[in-house]
Design an enzyme around this catalytic site. Structure first.
Site, short mmCIF file in Angstrom:
data_model
loop_
_atom_site.label_atom_id
_atom_site.label_comp_id
_atom_site.label_asym_id
_atom_site.label_seq_id
_atom_site.Cartn_x
_atom_site.Cartn_y
_atom_site.Cartn_z
N SER A 20 -12.99 -18.27 -0.49
CA SER A 20 -13.09 -17.70 -1.83
C SER A 20 -14.55 -17.54 -2.28
O SER A 20 -15.37 -18.45 -2.14
CB SER A 20 -12.36 -18.59 -2.84
OG SER A 20 -12.60 -18.10 -4.15
N SER B 243 -15.16 -16.94 -5.43
CA SER B 243 -15.16 -17.21 -6.88
C SER B 243 -16.14 -18.30 -7.31
O SER B 243 -16.82 -18.14 -8.33
CB SER B 243 -13.74 -17.55 -7.34
OG SER B 243 -12.93 -16.42 -7.20
N THR C 241 -5.28 -17.85 -6.91
CA THR C 241 -5.26 -16.80 -5.90
C THR C 241 -4.09 -17.04 -4.95
O THR C 241 -3.25 -17.92 -5.20
CB THR C 241 -6.64 -16.69 -5.21
OG1 THR C 241 -6.62 -15.55 -4.35
CG2 THR C 241 -7.01 -17.93 -4.42
N LYS D 171 0.01 -16.76 -7.26
CA LYS D 171 -0.06 -15.93 -8.48
C LYS D 171 1.29 -15.81 -9.20
O LYS D 171 1.33 -15.63 -10.40
CB LYS D 171 -0.60 -14.54 -8.15
CG LYS D 171 -2.08 -14.54 -7.83
CD LYS D 171 -2.60 -13.12 -7.68
CE LYS D 171 -4.09 -13.14 -7.35
NZ LYS D 171 -4.66 -11.79 -7.31
N ASN E 152 -3.48 -14.58 -12.66
CA ASN E 152 -4.65 -14.97 -11.85
C ASN E 152 -5.62 -15.85 -12.64
O ASN E 152 -6.62 -16.30 -12.08
CB ASN E 152 -5.37 -13.74 -11.28
CG ASN E 152 -6.25 -13.05 -12.32
OD1 ASN E 152 -6.03 -13.19 -13.52
ND2 ASN E 152 -7.23 -12.33 -11.85
N GLY F 296 2.92 -7.21 -4.97
CA GLY F 296 2.34 -7.84 -6.15
C GLY F 296 1.04 -7.20 -6.59
O GLY F 296 0.77 -7.08 -7.80
N ASN G 281 5.22 3.66 -0.42
CA ASN G 281 5.37 2.38 0.28
C ASN G 281 6.18 2.53 1.55
O ASN G 281 7.02 3.42 1.66
CB ASN G 281 6.06 1.37 -0.65
CG ASN G 281 5.89 -0.06 -0.17
OD1 ASN G 281 4.79 -0.44 0.23
ND2 ASN G 281 6.95 -0.84 -0.19
N THR H 255 8.46 0.55 2.59
CA THR H 255 9.85 0.39 2.15
C THR H 255 10.01 1.19 0.86
O THR H 255 9.57 0.76 -0.21
CB THR H 255 10.15 -1.10 1.88
OG1 THR H 255 9.62 -1.86 2.98
CG2 THR H 255 11.63 -1.36 1.72
N GLU I 131 12.33 1.89 -1.19
CA GLU I 131 13.07 1.35 -2.34
C GLU I 131 12.16 0.53 -3.26
O GLU I 131 12.34 0.55 -4.48
CB GLU I 131 14.24 0.45 -1.89
CG GLU I 131 15.32 1.14 -1.07
CD GLU I 131 14.88 1.44 0.35
OE1 GLU I 131 14.18 0.59 0.95
OE2 GLU I 131 15.19 2.54 0.85
P1 ATR Z 1 0.66 -8.38 -2.29
O1 ATR Z 1 0.92 -9.41 -3.34
O2 ATR Z 1 -0.63 -8.54 -1.56
O3 ATR Z 1 0.86 -6.98 -2.77
P2 ATR Z 1 3.24 -8.29 -0.99
O4 ATR Z 1 3.97 -8.40 -2.28
O5 ATR Z 1 3.73 -9.04 0.21
O6 ATR Z 1 1.73 -8.72 -1.13
O7 ATR Z 1 3.13 -6.74 -0.61
C1 ATR Z 1 2.47 -6.28 0.53
C2 ATR Z 1 2.45 -4.75 0.51
O8 ATR Z 1 1.76 -4.29 1.69
C3 ATR Z 1 3.82 -4.12 0.54
O9 ATR Z 1 3.77 -2.88 -0.13
C4 ATR Z 1 4.04 -3.91 2.05
O10 ATR Z 1 4.97 -2.91 2.36
P3 ATR Z 1 6.57 -3.28 2.40
O11 ATR Z 1 7.00 -3.38 0.97
O12 ATR Z 1 7.20 -2.15 3.11
O13 ATR Z 1 6.66 -4.59 3.14
C5 ATR Z 1 2.65 -3.46 2.44
N1 ATR Z 1 2.32 -3.63 3.86
C6 ATR Z 1 2.03 -4.76 4.52
N2 ATR Z 1 1.72 -4.52 5.82
C7 ATR Z 1 1.84 -3.16 5.98
C8 ATR Z 1 1.63 -2.27 7.08
N3 ATR Z 1 1.27 -2.72 8.28
N4 ATR Z 1 1.81 -0.95 6.87
C9 ATR Z 1 2.18 -0.48 5.67
N5 ATR Z 1 2.37 -1.27 4.58
C10 ATR Z 1 2.21 -2.59 4.73
#
Ligand code: ATR
Length: 278
Positions: free
Chosen positions: A18, A20, A65, A69, A90, A133, A154, A156, A158
């Site tokens: 960190s 910070s 962090t 969070k 945060n 997040g 994204n 995913t 959805e």
């Molecule tokens: P954070 O709090 O850092 O946002 P999170 O809630 O786990 O962590 O979200 C991670 C994000 O990175 C999500 O949008 C994830 O996509 P999915 O919702 O489909 O899982 C995205 N992510 C992580 N690794 C990825 C990769 N290799 N390619 C594309 N998107 C990725």
């Protein structure tokens, strides 16, 4: 003899990386505040009790962090509106007899984009990659600047659709899977996925970038992130890592705690030098 300094810190797991303590140390020196700021490695199971202990022993404020969070929302007795929107905290501060939870991440990003980089967001097209997040934390402050539209893309689909619907009352939002990103240039593309951390690049169509597009990675590292390298390779106007946001969110936390906002420019320069950031 002078009084003991007020105690602050950051709770994370891991936390040794960190920046910070360094940033808040510079802020404290610059503003002449008598405070001490330390990093604490706190395992998730211990987080609520450790927070309560810290404040019970007279601690004045904490940054929170990864991975705490969301747990910090529960520990807080009261949330600011922006923390409630982000569903993540945060920054914790004393308020009366209780603990106030705030989220300064989105405000930090907006400060960096608008004040440091001179970007105009109003009426512009914004693409946010990721629907976790980090995206949830920045959507309300970005939508508050009245962009023409914010497309959330994204892996995913959805999750992107759900976030777009949850923030639709604040402005024009659209949630899509990567295959459905319009092949039309955006003015600003924000990478809020954790993909950069593992050196991966989400499949964004090259047509999303023009010579006017600014690309911003919320992540930062010693060398350019995969997203920043990709964006530069596509000929964008400018591609940046999230160091500016890091310093600005810290300044917002500092203001909440101490009632004074430190100047951030020189601190950002020191950090860039220290990291050899590109
Ligand atoms: P954070 O709090 O850092 O946002 P999170 O809630 O786990 O962590 O979200 C991670 C994000 O990175 C999500 O949008 C994830 O996509 P999915 O919702 O489909 O899982 C995205 N992510 C992580 N690794 C990825 C990769 N290799 N390619 C594309 N998107 C990725």
């Amino acid at each position: 003899m002078s009084a003991a300094p007020d105690e602050y810190g950051v709770f994370g797991h891991p936390v040794s990386h960190s920046l910070s303590p360094f940033i808040h140390g510079l802020f404290a020196r610059q503003t002449g505040q008598a405070m001490r700021y330390r990093a604490f490695d706190v395992a998730p199971a211990e987080f609520p009790a450790r927070v309560r202990d810290f404040f019970a022993q007279g601690g004045r404020g904490l940054n929170v962090t990864l991975p705490h969070k969301i747990a910090a929302v529960e520990v807080a007795d009261e949330l600011t509106a922006r923390a409630a929107h982000a569903a993540a905290v945060n920054t914790l501060a004393t308020k009366g007899d209780g603990i106030l939870g705030d989220n300064t991440d989105g405000a930090g990003l907006v400060r960096d984009l608008c004040d440091n980089l001179g970007m105009v967001i109003t009426n512009r097209r914004v693409l946010v990659i990721g629907a976790g997040g980090a995206t949830r934390g920045i959507l309300a402050p970005i939508l508050g600047l009245a962009p023409a539209t914010v497309v959330i893309a994204n892996r995913t689909a959805e999750r992107a659709e759900a976030l777009a619907a949850a923030f639709a009352d604040l402005g024009s939002t659209q949630g899509v899977g990567f295959d459905y990103i319009e092949a039309v240039p955006f003015d600003l593309i924000i990478n809020a996925t954790s993909a950069s951390l593992s050196g991966e690049m989400p499949p964004i169509p090259a047509e999303a970038i023009s010579g006017q597009t600014i690309c911003y990675d919320l992540a930062y590292g010693q060398s350019a992130t995969a997203f920043v390298r990709w964006a530069r390779g596509q000929g964008c106007a400018q591609a940046l890592q999230g160091l500016g946001m890091l310093v600005e969110q810290a300044a917002e936390s500092f203001r909440l705690w101490r009632g004074v906002r430190p100047a951030t420019g020189a601190v950002l320069e020191v950090l860039k030098e220290r990291l050899g950031a590109v």
